[in-house]
Design a protein around this motif. Structure first.
Motif, short mmCIF file in Angstrom:
data_model
loop_
_atom_site.label_atom_id
_atom_site.label_comp_id
_atom_site.label_asym_id
_atom_site.label_seq_id
_atom_site.Cartn_x
_atom_site.Cartn_y
_atom_site.Cartn_z
N LEU A 39 0.85 -1.11 0.07
CA LEU A 39 0.01 -0.24 -0.05
C LEU A 39 0.95 1.20 -0.11
O LEU A 39 0.49 2.21 -0.82
CB LEU A 39 -0.75 0.07 1.29
N GLU A 40 1.98 1.19 0.83
CA GLU A 40 2.89 2.42 0.75
C GLU A 40 3.27 2.74 -0.59
O GLU A 40 3.56 4.00 -0.96
CB GLU A 40 3.86 2.29 1.74
N ASN A 84 -6.12 -4.67 -12.16
CA ASN A 84 -6.34 -5.71 -13.07
C ASN A 84 -5.13 -6.78 -12.74
O ASN A 84 -5.73 -8.01 -12.72
CB ASN A 84 -6.32 -5.04 -14.37
N TRP A 85 -3.95 -6.42 -12.88
CA TRP A 85 -3.02 -7.54 -12.29
C TRP A 85 -3.26 -8.28 -11.24
O TRP A 85 -3.06 -9.48 -11.15
CB TRP A 85 -1.56 -6.70 -12.21
N HIS A 86 -3.42 -7.45 -10.07
CA HIS A 86 -3.65 -8.18 -8.79
C HIS A 86 -4.99 -9.00 -8.90
O HIS A 86 -4.91 -10.33 -8.45
CB HIS A 86 -4.01 -7.11 -7.67
N ARG A 87 -5.90 -8.85 -9.61
CA ARG A 87 -7.26 -9.50 -9.37
C ARG A 87 -6.74 -10.76 -10.29
O ARG A 87 -7.50 -11.69 -10.20
CB ARG A 87 -8.26 -8.80 -10.05
N TYR A 127 -4.69 -12.18 -6.03
CA TYR A 127 -4.43 -11.31 -4.80
C TYR A 127 -5.52 -10.41 -4.36
O TYR A 127 -6.26 -9.95 -5.08
CB TYR A 127 -3.05 -10.68 -5.16
N GLY A 128 -5.27 -9.93 -3.28
CA GLY A 128 -6.18 -8.83 -2.80
C GLY A 128 -5.96 -7.52 -3.59
O GLY A 128 -4.69 -7.40 -3.74
N ASP A 129 -6.69 -6.71 -3.61
CA ASP A 129 -6.58 -5.40 -4.48
C ASP A 129 -6.25 -4.20 -3.70
O ASP A 129 -7.29 -3.89 -2.99
CB ASP A 129 -7.98 -5.39 -5.50
N PRO A 130 -5.08 -3.85 -3.61
CA PRO A 130 -4.95 -2.86 -2.74
C PRO A 130 -5.35 -1.38 -3.19
O PRO A 130 -5.51 -0.55 -2.73
CB PRO A 130 -3.20 -2.81 -2.57
N HIS A 154 -8.27 0.41 -1.35
CA HIS A 154 -8.18 0.69 -0.23
C HIS A 154 -8.57 2.30 0.04
O HIS A 154 -8.72 3.10 -1.06
CB HIS A 154 -6.67 0.98 0.22
N PHE A 155 -9.30 2.74 1.15
CA PHE A 155 -10.16 3.90 1.19
C PHE A 155 -9.07 5.10 0.84
O PHE A 155 -9.44 6.00 0.31
CB PHE A 155 -10.53 4.07 2.65
N VAL A 156 -7.62 5.01 1.46
CA VAL A 156 -6.89 6.08 1.24
C VAL A 156 -6.35 6.19 -0.13
O VAL A 156 -6.25 7.29 -0.72
CB VAL A 156 -5.36 5.58 1.98
N ILE A 157 -6.32 4.99 -0.94
CA ILE A 157 -6.08 5.11 -2.52
C ILE A 157 -7.15 5.81 -3.35
O ILE A 157 -7.12 6.97 -3.78
CB ILE A 157 -5.84 3.66 -3.01
#
Length: 432
Positions: free
Chosen positions: A170-171, A199-202, A206-209, A212-215
């Protein structure tokens, strides 16, 4: 067509392999012959009447003394009763104003599995088929854009000595968005890059960072603080006429002049995106652009010049599955920029071999997006216009603006440009 015993004669060249069938609207009558490789010529037995179309039209109104109640040029719309088919007419006389995970390899040839094949061979075929289906789930340009996002992230990590970890921490994502902001990328580009990483993560489970609310708040702040004005100017009819007239001074031959004149006329009168009539690159074999066999010249019986061009848009931004969309372009009074006569003259000298794309050079090689933009830029420089304000999309913007200036209803403009939302309103730009 009900109530009309109109006859059509189709003269066409046949091809060895049949063209993929595209679902046609009910008003489109396809022949039983193989699809042609060259432009088809149709001859209508009699004139089309207003009753034939059953569609709204702008007609010239006459006073008792026979004088026209409207003087300026008009745009006439012949809207088909069903979707997927539209007639656009700019008429004169009357009217209203390690391994890279997630990368999809090239698809293999489709084949049936043989029961006699061993298990390893069978699984290899299934893997190839799965990759083919995955690749077809999005446009090739979208895959390329998403790959660019991965490369941009890789460049960012190298620059700041960050580990190339996947899934992306996430960082890293937070700093990556800040980095893109300082690089002065547009909000839409940044959102596209983040979508590519999502798209890569899904794809890889993997979980999709990126969710995230911050993003989401970072992207919202990016959009609010980086508003950019679209400075592209509309290419209207007067500008189009100047551009077409200047082509003979910037093109290398008479054929090239007719080629790009046809390209520019079609881009304007058919509200086309440049990707719908040009190849992305020289080696592009996607056949997304309008092909020569997607064009028909329609003649009235006894006349030697066509009065209409039928154009099949094979694929577009809003039609990724390739259902196709039919457009009918009518004759325009100003013959210098008439799209029907332009296509007619160009096809007479077009090379019959080479690329199946409609717009090809004399040697049969397809016209690319880069070449389209390059000739447009040189032509604008020749007529002393601000090349920074006119882009390839200016034809589409200009067509919408010209139609609105002539009083064409907004729903009709939306139909002509094949817009599905209110985005067409951003294309109507009147000079101040």
């Amino acid at each position: 067509m009900p109530g009309n015993k109109k006859r059509k004669v189709a003269v066409q060249a046949t091809t060895g392999r049949a063209k993929r069938r595209i679902a046609q609207p009910a008003r489109y009558r396809s022949t039983s012959e193989p699809q042609p490789r060259e432009a088809r010529i149709e001859i209508e037995g009699q004139r089309r009447t207003e009753k034939d179309d059953g569609a709204p039209r702008f007609r010239e109104e006459q006073r008792d003394d026979g004088q026209s109640m409207r003087e300026e040029e008009r745009i006439e719309v012949d809207r088909r009763a069903r979707g997927g088919e539209t007639s656009i007419q700019f008429e004169t006389g009357a009217g209203r104003h390690g391994t890279t995970v997630g990368q999809v390899p090239e698809a293999d040839t489709r084949s049936r599995l043989d029961s006699r094949q061993d298990t390893s061979t069978g699984l290899a075929a299934l893997t190839a088929e799965a990759n083919r289906l995955l690749k077809n789930s999005m446009a090739s340009q979208t895959w390329n854009t998403y790959k660019t996002a991965e490369k941009r992230l890789e460049k960012f990590r190298l620059q700041f000595n960050l580990s190339p970890l996947w899934p992306v921490p996430l960082e890293h994502l937070i700093h990556f968005i800040a980095y893109l902001s300082l690089e002065q990328l547009s909000p839409s580009t940044v959102r596209t890059y983040i979508s590519g990483l999502s798209n890569w993560h899904r794809l890889n489970g993997y979980g999709d960072p990126t969710k995230h609310f911050v993003i989401s708040k970072l992207l919202e702040g990016f959009s609010r603080g980086n508003t950019r004005l679209d400075v592209r100017s509309p290419i209207t009819l007067p500008v189009l006429e100047k551009i077409v007239a200047a082509l003979s001074h910037v093109c290398s031959s008479q054929f090239e002049t007719e080629l790009f004149a046809t390209a520019f006329k079609l881009a304007f009168f058919a509200f086309l995106r440049v990707g719908e009539i040009t190849s992305a690159t020289r080696g592009d074999i996607s056949n997304r652009a309008v092909g020569v066999h997607d064009v028909s010249l329609i003649f009235r019986l006894g006349e030697h010049l066509p009065y209409r061009v039928k154009l099949l848009i094979r694929k577009s931004k809003n039609d990724q599955r390739g259902n196709g969309y039919l457009l009918y372009l009518e004759r325009f009074k100003n013959e210098n920029i008439c799209p029907v006569l332009g296509v007619y003259k160009y096809l007479q000298s077009r090379n019959k071999t080479g690329s199946p794309q409609l717009l090809t050079h004399y040697n049969g090689v397809s016209v690319t997006r880069y070449q389209f933009n390059s000739i447009l830029k040189r032509t604008l420089q020749f007529i002393n216009s601000n090349g920074q304000c006119y882009k390839s999309h200016s034809f589409r913007i200009g067509a919408a603006t010209e139609a609105a200036a002539r009083g064409v209803p907004e729903e009709t403009i939306k139909l002509w440009g094949r817009w599905r939302s209110g985005a067409y309103k951003r294309y109507i730009r009147f000079s101040t």
